[in-house]
Design a protein around this motif. Structure first.
Motif, PDB file in Angstrom:
ATOM      1  N   GLU A  56       3.714   5.622  -5.895  1.00  0.00           N
ATOM      2  CA  GLU A  56       3.110   5.386  -7.156  1.00  0.00           C
ATOM      3  C   GLU A  56       2.049   6.577  -7.200  1.00  0.00           C
ATOM      4  O   GLU A  56       2.318   7.669  -8.247  1.00  0.00           O
ATOM      5  CB  GLU A  56       2.207   4.250  -7.737  1.00  0.00           C
ATOM      6  N   LYS A  57       0.948   7.243  -6.814  1.00  0.00           N
ATOM      7  CA  LYS A  57       0.464   8.062  -7.208  1.00  0.00           C
ATOM      8  C   LYS A  57       1.398   9.655  -7.055  1.00  0.00           C
ATOM      9  O   LYS A  57       0.715  10.332  -7.073  1.00  0.00           O
ATOM     10  CB  LYS A  57      -0.459   8.315  -5.841  1.00  0.00           C
ATOM     11  N   GLU A 109       0.923  -0.945  -0.045  1.00  0.00           N
ATOM     12  CA  GLU A 109      -0.097   0.469   0.265  1.00  0.00           C
ATOM     13  C   GLU A 109       0.866   1.294  -0.259  1.00  0.00           C
ATOM     14  O   GLU A 109       0.415   2.330  -0.602  1.00  0.00           O
ATOM     15  CB  GLU A 109      -0.729   0.022   1.288  1.00  0.00           C
ATOM     16  N   TYR A 152       7.716  -4.415  -9.296  1.00  0.00           N
ATOM     17  CA  TYR A 152       7.557  -5.258  -8.178  1.00  0.00           C
ATOM     18  C   TYR A 152       7.955  -6.624  -8.787  1.00  0.00           C
ATOM     19  O   TYR A 152       7.628  -6.841  -9.457  1.00  0.00           O
ATOM     20  CB  TYR A 152       6.044  -5.327  -8.033  1.00  0.00           C
ATOM     21  N   CYS A 207       4.117   1.222  -1.020  1.00  0.00           N
ATOM     22  CA  CYS A 207       4.178   1.261  -3.000  1.00  0.00           C
ATOM     23  C   CYS A 207       3.338   2.218  -3.625  1.00  0.00           C
ATOM     24  O   CYS A 207       3.851   2.627  -4.529  1.00  0.00           O
ATOM     25  CB  CYS A 207       4.974   0.570  -3.140  1.00  0.00           C
ATOM     26  N   SER A 208       2.013   1.629  -3.603  1.00  0.00           N
ATOM     27  CA  SER A 208       1.356   2.169  -4.193  1.00  0.00           C
ATOM     28  C   SER A 208       0.564   3.677  -3.980  1.00  0.00           C
ATOM     29  O   SER A 208       0.735   4.691  -5.072  1.00  0.00           O
ATOM     30  CB  SER A 208      -0.582   1.732  -4.111  1.00  0.00           C
TER      31      SER A 208
END
Length: 298
Positions: free
Chosen positions: A8-9, A2, A16, A4-5
């Motif tokens: 990214e945003k 989460e 990955y 890492c997500s």
């Protein structure tokens, strides 16, 4: 994942890495993924669902050679196997108190010297300006004491728990047809067992075991209320139907051989009962019979 997500945003590029059937990162894949602009590698030391232990020391050496900061989530491994930040070649290592019988709500982050971090909260000067707010002194003391006890008992606990784990694995695999172990059979935490049973629903198995006084789960505790297939089991190549037939059991130093024998005794009839009501198992049995007939003809 989460975190890492979220990065990214914010514009960061995240790679990955696959883990394959054993659930272990291949060093060659990591080497290939490193780019000139790579600033951080983060690999968990041991997986919370299937217990696989990653080659952290080797990865850390590669990170150091490429001047890349290296973080490892050691929440599952600290207190269960030896963890030395120098031997592992990590710059950052995170741990949690409740996983080693300490108080809930407190953790720690090891930060190697000359590793620069930016705070995500601002205001006070606590924790060297990294985490403002009044320190949870009781929690910190509890974590420290839990670490001390874990270290003192480690040499005794590892062989004891490993023997119980192996007894449980052998007992179930030898008594339940079409039963498997998820993850690497050897490179795993001493107390982690993650079974997979063809033709059943893990949730039903957990409920029936609970009625017998046996605690288990179908995935990690933090996602136990989600009915979607585990992303960990998907990552090792399992289809949804197989993921849903998985069971995670954890053995600790207070468990006994008698308790393990009870689990070995109780699981087979429960699996058999669930399979008797399963259309998936009915198809599997039909395939087994047809394959047997073909073998006889050959």
């Amino acid at each position: 994942m989460e975190t890492c997500s979220a990065l990214e945003k914010k514009g960061f590029e995240v790679t990955y890495l696959p883990v394959y059937e054993e659930g272990i990162v291949k060093v060659e894949d990591l080497k290939s993924a490193i780019k000139e602009e790579t600033i951080l590698i983060t690999i968990m030391h041991a997986n919370n669902e299937i217990g696989t232990i990653q080659p952290i020391a080797e990865i850390g050496k590669i990170a150091k050679e490429n001047n890349i900061k290296f973080h490892s989530d050691a929440v599952q491994s600290v207190g269960k196997i030896p963890v030395d930040v120098n031997e592992l070649n990590v710059d950052l290592l995170s741990i949690s108190s409740h996983k080693i019988y300490g108080p809930k709500g407190v953790g720690a982050l090891y930060i190697r010297k000359r590793t620069r971090l930016e705070p995500i909260l601002y205001g006070g000067g606590q924790e060297k300006d990294l985490s403002p707010g009044t320190e949870n002194v009781a929690g910190i003391v509890g974590l420290g004491e839990a670490c001390r006890l874990a270290k003192e008992e480690l040499d005794e606990n590892i062989p004891y728990i490993t023997n119980l784990r192996n007894k449980l694995i052998d007992g179930i695999l030898n008594s339940v047809e079409k039963s498997y172990i998820n993850g690497d059979i050897e490179k795993r935490l001493p107390g982690n067992v993650n079974f997979r049973f063809t033709g059943i629903e893990g949730e039903s198995l957990v409920l029936m075991l609970d009625a017998k006084g046996i605690d288990g789960s179908t995935g990690s505790a933090c996602s136990s209320k989600k009915l979607t297939a585990s992303h960990v089991l998907k990552a090792i190549g399992l289809e949804d139907v197989d993921s849903h037939g998985s069971l995670r059991l954890t053995i600790g130093p207070e468990n006994t051989e008698e308790e393990v024998n009870t689990v070995i005794k109780e699981i087979p009839p429960i699996v058999e009962k669930l399979r008797s009501m399963s259309s998936i198992w009915e198809k599997e049995e039909s395939l087994l019979k047809n394959n047997t007939k073909r073998c006889d003809i050959d």
